[in-house]
Design a protein around this motif. Structure first.
Motif, PDB file in Angstrom:
ATOM      1  N   ILE A 165      39.412  25.267 -11.549  1.00  0.00           N
ATOM      2  CA  ILE A 165      39.137  26.681 -11.328  1.00  0.00           C
ATOM      3  C   ILE A 165      38.342  27.224 -12.520  1.00  0.00           C
ATOM      4  O   ILE A 165      38.507  26.756 -13.645  1.00  0.00           O
ATOM      5  CB  ILE A 165      40.423  27.507 -11.113  1.00  0.00           C
ATOM      6  N   PRO A 166      37.464  28.198 -12.289  1.00  0.00           N
ATOM      7  CA  PRO A 166      36.617  28.704 -13.372  1.00  0.00           C
ATOM      8  C   PRO A 166      37.249  29.875 -14.109  1.00  0.00           C
ATOM      9  O   PRO A 166      37.812  30.780 -13.491  1.00  0.00           O
ATOM     10  CB  PRO A 166      35.360  29.160 -12.632  1.00  0.00           C
ATOM     11  N   TYR A 167      37.114  29.867 -15.422  1.00  0.00           N
ATOM     12  CA  TYR A 167      37.499  31.020 -16.240  1.00  0.00           C
ATOM     13  C   TYR A 167      36.243  31.802 -16.631  1.00  0.00           C
ATOM     14  O   TYR A 167      36.167  32.392 -17.701  1.00  0.00           O
ATOM     15  CB  TYR A 167      38.229  30.557 -17.498  1.00  0.00           C
ATOM     16  N   TYR A 168      35.264  31.814 -15.763  1.00  0.00           N
ATOM     17  CA  TYR A 168      33.996  32.495 -15.990  1.00  0.00           C
ATOM     18  C   TYR A 168      33.414  32.867 -14.638  1.00  0.00           C
ATOM     19  O   TYR A 168      33.917  32.441 -13.577  1.00  0.00           O
ATOM     20  CB  TYR A 168      33.006  31.586 -16.745  1.00  0.00           C
ATOM     21  N   GLY A 169      32.355  33.671 -14.655  1.00  0.00           N
ATOM     22  CA  GLY A 169      31.680  34.040 -13.431  1.00  0.00           C
ATOM     23  C   GLY A 169      30.201  33.717 -13.491  1.00  0.00           C
ATOM     24  O   GLY A 169      29.614  33.570 -14.564  1.00  0.00           O
ATOM     25  N   GLN A 170      29.583  33.595 -12.314  1.00  0.00           N
ATOM     26  CA  GLN A 170      28.135  33.459 -12.173  1.00  0.00           C
ATOM     27  C   GLN A 170      27.584  34.804 -11.697  1.00  0.00           C
ATOM     28  O   GLN A 170      28.175  35.447 -10.820  1.00  0.00           O
ATOM     29  CB  GLN A 170      27.786  32.376 -11.153  1.00  0.00           C
ATOM     30  N   GLY A 171      26.449  35.238 -12.268  1.00  0.00           N
ATOM     31  CA  GLY A 171      25.973  36.571 -11.952  1.00  0.00           C
ATOM     32  C   GLY A 171      24.478  36.695 -11.754  1.00  0.00           C
ATOM     33  O   GLY A 171      23.689  35.914 -12.298  1.00  0.00           O
ATOM     34  N   TRP A 172      24.090  37.699 -10.969  1.00  0.00           N
ATOM     35  CA  TRP A 172      22.691  38.016 -10.682  1.00  0.00           C
ATOM     36  C   TRP A 172      22.461  39.510 -10.900  1.00  0.00           C
ATOM     37  O   TRP A 172      23.379  40.324 -10.774  1.00  0.00           O
ATOM     38  CB  TRP A 172      22.344  37.709  -9.226  1.00  0.00           C
ATOM     39  N   THR A 173      21.213  39.863 -11.142  1.00  0.00           N
ATOM     40  CA  THR A 173      20.842  41.268 -11.218  1.00  0.00           C
ATOM     41  C   THR A 173      19.601  41.509 -10.356  1.00  0.00           C
ATOM     42  O   THR A 173      19.007  40.570  -9.823  1.00  0.00           O
ATOM     43  CB  THR A 173      20.598  41.724 -12.660  1.00  0.00           C
ATOM     44  N   VAL A 213      17.886  38.719  -5.003  1.00  0.00           N
ATOM     45  CA  VAL A 213      18.019  39.096  -6.419  1.00  0.00           C
ATOM     46  C   VAL A 213      16.682  38.886  -7.130  1.00  0.00           C
ATOM     47  O   VAL A 213      15.776  38.230  -6.604  1.00  0.00           O
ATOM     48  CB  VAL A 213      19.107  38.263  -7.121  1.00  0.00           C
ATOM     49  N   THR A 214      16.602  39.429  -8.338  1.00  0.00           N
ATOM     50  CA  THR A 214      15.415  39.187  -9.167  1.00  0.00           C
ATOM     51  C   THR A 214      15.659  38.140 -10.240  1.00  0.00           C
ATOM     52  O   THR A 214      14.705  37.570 -10.768  1.00  0.00           O
ATOM     53  CB  THR A 214      14.944  40.488  -9.833  1.00  0.00           C
ATOM     54  N   GLY A 215      16.925  37.870 -10.580  1.00  0.00           N
ATOM     55  CA  GLY A 215      17.197  36.864 -11.594  1.00  0.00           C
ATOM     56  C   GLY A 215      18.627  36.892 -12.080  1.00  0.00           C
ATOM     57  O   GLY A 215      19.473  37.633 -11.556  1.00  0.00           O
ATOM     58  N   PRO A 216      18.947  36.073 -13.114  1.00  0.00           N
ATOM     59  CA  PRO A 216      20.299  36.030 -13.660  1.00  0.00           C
ATOM     60  C   PRO A 216      20.700  37.360 -14.294  1.00  0.00           C
ATOM     61  O   PRO A 216      19.858  38.075 -14.846  1.00  0.00           O
ATOM     62  CB  PRO A 216      20.220  34.927 -14.719  1.00  0.00           C
ATOM     63  N   ALA A 217      21.984  37.673 -14.232  1.00  0.00           N
ATOM     64  CA  ALA A 217      22.498  38.894 -14.851  1.00  0.00           C
ATOM     65  C   ALA A 217      22.559  38.741 -16.369  1.00  0.00           C
ATOM     66  O   ALA A 217      22.891  37.661 -16.875  1.00  0.00           O
ATOM     67  CB  ALA A 217      23.885  39.203 -14.306  1.00  0.00           C
ATOM     68  N   PRO A 218      22.245  39.805 -17.117  1.00  0.00           N
ATOM     69  CA  PRO A 218      22.435  39.757 -18.572  1.00  0.00           C
ATOM     70  C   PRO A 218      23.895  39.478 -18.906  1.00  0.00           C
ATOM     71  O   PRO A 218      24.807  39.936 -18.199  1.00  0.00           O
ATOM     72  CB  PRO A 218      22.017  41.157 -19.024  1.00  0.00           C
ATOM     73  N   ALA A 219      24.130  38.709 -19.974  1.00  0.00           N
ATOM     74  CA  ALA A 219      25.495  38.325 -20.320  1.00  0.00           C
ATOM     75  C   ALA A 219      25.611  38.110 -21.823  1.00  0.00           C
ATOM     76  O   ALA A 219      24.620  38.156 -22.556  1.00  0.00           O
ATOM     77  CB  ALA A 219      25.901  37.060 -19.566  1.00  0.00           C
ATOM     78  N   THR A 220      26.832  37.855 -22.279  1.00  0.00           N
ATOM     79  CA  THR A 220      27.123  37.780 -23.710  1.00  0.00           C
ATOM     80  C   THR A 220      26.501  36.560 -24.374  1.00  0.00           C
ATOM     81  O   THR A 220      25.875  36.658 -25.430  1.00  0.00           O
ATOM     82  CB  THR A 220      28.646  37.768 -23.938  1.00  0.00           C
ATOM     83  N   HIS A 221      26.676  35.395 -23.764  1.00  0.00           N
ATOM     84  CA  HIS A 221      26.240  34.156 -24.400  1.00  0.00           C
ATOM     85  C   HIS A 221      25.065  33.493 -23.693  1.00  0.00           C
ATOM     86  O   HIS A 221      24.236  32.863 -24.346  1.00  0.00           O
ATOM     87  CB  HIS A 221      27.407  33.169 -24.490  1.00  0.00           C
ATOM     88  N   ALA A 222      25.013  33.588 -22.373  1.00  0.00           N
ATOM     89  CA  ALA A 222      23.923  32.974 -21.608  1.00  0.00           C
ATOM     90  C   ALA A 222      23.721  33.779 -20.333  1.00  0.00           C
ATOM     91  O   ALA A 222      24.697  34.109 -19.647  1.00  0.00           O
ATOM     92  CB  ALA A 222      24.247  31.518 -21.276  1.00  0.00           C
ATOM     93  N   ALA A 223      22.489  34.087 -19.999  1.00  0.00           N
ATOM     94  CA  ALA A 223      22.205  34.879 -18.803  1.00  0.00           C
ATOM     95  C   ALA A 223      22.802  34.216 -17.568  1.00  0.00           C
ATOM     96  O   ALA A 223      22.692  33.003 -17.380  1.00  0.00           O
ATOM     97  CB  ALA A 223      20.703  35.046 -18.637  1.00  0.00           C
TER      98      ALA A 223
END
Length: 447
Positions: free
Chosen positions: A332-340, A353-363
């Motif tokens: 199971i993941p302790y993280y999420g995948q995101g788009w913006t 979507v237009t691309g990966p969501a901004p995030a703390t360590h990696a988009a």
């Protein structure tokens, strides 16, 4: 029925949250040690690099209460050289001996509150894992070999009888016997790391199947993986006769049925494995051109891809190929995948979507501990109870992730399906109260 089911799950999650936040991080009791032996496997990956930007030292496994809820900690990762050996003295990007066993850990980061001195035989993460095991008897620590970035030369190591024998011997010598190289006159030396690691976890991603660009791939990887497991089991058992202990052997397996067939001999591999963890995440991610689920229990209604991936597809795939139920441990993941740049309105699911969501360590990749705070920033939590997944959406940015409700639902699935337990990637994604790990443990507790 749907509103009633939603209220019932919401109430159950509220109770779970109360229990996991109220329970103190107790020391391992005799009952706890008995549960470790007799109950479900509860495995968590500790990342070598988590001590840096994520500020997640081994001590947090103790102070958060995670260590007392786990049966195994998998240390990510050990590298494999081009000539097929376990080693820790690689160049930049090929290893981090400083984090592993050289860094003097200050008192405030130390499991027992005692600071390391420069040049002690065992410092760094390895030294702290030894202290963690002393505080939590029965907790097993495994060295995980490979991973996505360091599976490049597994095929070389597994290619011949001679290469397999040499590879396995080098891994046991380095990690179980603890003969760590003294690279700079500081930590390390013969037997310096003995007792830190109990067994070996193979994270070959993937035999006879594309992984990271540059990986060596051969058709014979499929049968050689089985032979490699047999050699590990043989040498681990021989070493165990000298230590009077059983040294476990585990492996990380893919969710993709095509990768299962290309790289693994189904039923045969489980003859040698204590258990295997199954990828239960990254079904979709920021590499896709539309939002989707990354870790759903079942394929959602209306999913645009057919066939598609899900936990159920992965587990059913391994069962159909002869895997014993009780040797399958669900990841199971302790993280999420995101788009913006999400367009199309609605709840945001399956939208362009237009691309990966901004995030703390990696988009496009964010830890649960950050995602749990987003509802206060205008995000709405959405759920598909039938498919078993959740997501966050604010009208523009979308995150697919596992929260305590989804984790609990998956623990019930593990129990109902007769699986061997759960695994988390990775422990540094949880919050300071180890909410997801405590939910995992609670859901798998035999009352």
């Amino acid at each position: 029925m749907r509103p009633f089911r939603h209220r019932r799950l919401t109430a159950l999650v509220a109770l779970t949250t109360l229990l996991v936040t109220a329970a103190p991080p107790a020391a391992a009791s005799a009952h706890d040690r008995s549960e470790r032996r007799a109950g479900y496997h509860r495995v968590g990956y500790f990342t070598q690099w988590g001590i840096y930007g994520r500020a997640f030292p081994v001590k947090k496994l103790d102070t958060s209460g995670a260590a007392s809820r786990l049966t195994h900690v998998n240390y990510a990762f050990g590298n494999v050289s081009e000539d097929g050996r376990c080693y820790v003295d690689g160049g930049p990007g090929e290893g981090d001996a400083w984090a592993d066993y050289q860094r003097p850990v200050p008192a405030e980061e130390s499991v027992d509150g005692v600071a390391d001195a420069w040049g002690e035989p065992l410092n760094g993460n390895f030294g702290q894992l030894a202290k963690l095991k002393a505080k939590h008897p029965g907790l097993k620590v495994m060295i995980s070999l490979g991973g996505w970035s360091w599976s490049t030369y597994f095929s070389n190591a597994a290619r011949t009888d001679a290469s397999r024998k040499a590879f396995v011997a080098s891994c046991i010598d380095l990690y179980l016997k603890g003969n760590l190289p003294n690279l700079d006159g500081g930590s390390g030396g013969p037997g310096s790391g003995a007792g830190v690691f109990d067994g070996i976890d193979l994270d070959w991603e993937w035999p006879n199947w594309p992984g990271e660009p540059g990986n060596v791939i051969r058709v014979e990887d499929r049968e050689n993986f089985t032979k490699l497991l047999a050699e590990f089991r043989k040498q681990l058992d021989a070493y165990g006769r000298t230590t009077h202990e059983h040294h476990p052997l585990t492996a990380f397996l893919p969710a993709n049925p095509a990768a299962m067939d290309a790289g693994f001999e189904g039923r045969k591999i489980f003859k040698y494995l204590d258990f295997a963890t199954v990828q239960g995440y990254d079904f979709h991610g920021s590499w896709d051109a539309r939002t989707n689920q990354q870790s759903a229990l079942r394929v959602p209604a209306g999913a645009p891809d057919s066939p598609d991936f899900s936990v159920e597809v992965a587990i059913d795939g391994w069962l159909a190929r002869g895997a014993p139920r009780d040797k399958l441990v669900l990841g199971i993941p302790y993280y999420g995948q995101g788009w913006t740049g999400v367009t199309g309105g609605g709840n945001g699911l399956f939208r362009p979507v237009t691309g990966p969501a901004p995030a703390t360590h990696a988009a496009g990749y964010e830890d649960y501990k950050k995602l749990k705070t987003l509802p206060a920033d205008g995000y709405t939590v959405h759920r598909d109870l039938r498919a078993g997944h959740a997501w966050l959406f604010d009208g523009t940015t979308f995150w697919t992730y596992d929260d305590p409700a989804v984790v609990l639902q998956k623990m019930l699935y593990i129990r109902r399906t007769g699986l061997g337990g759960a695994m988390a990637w990775s422990l540094d994604g949880d919050d300071d109260n180890a909410t997801l790990t405590k939910t995992m443990s609670l859901g798998l507790t035999t009352w």
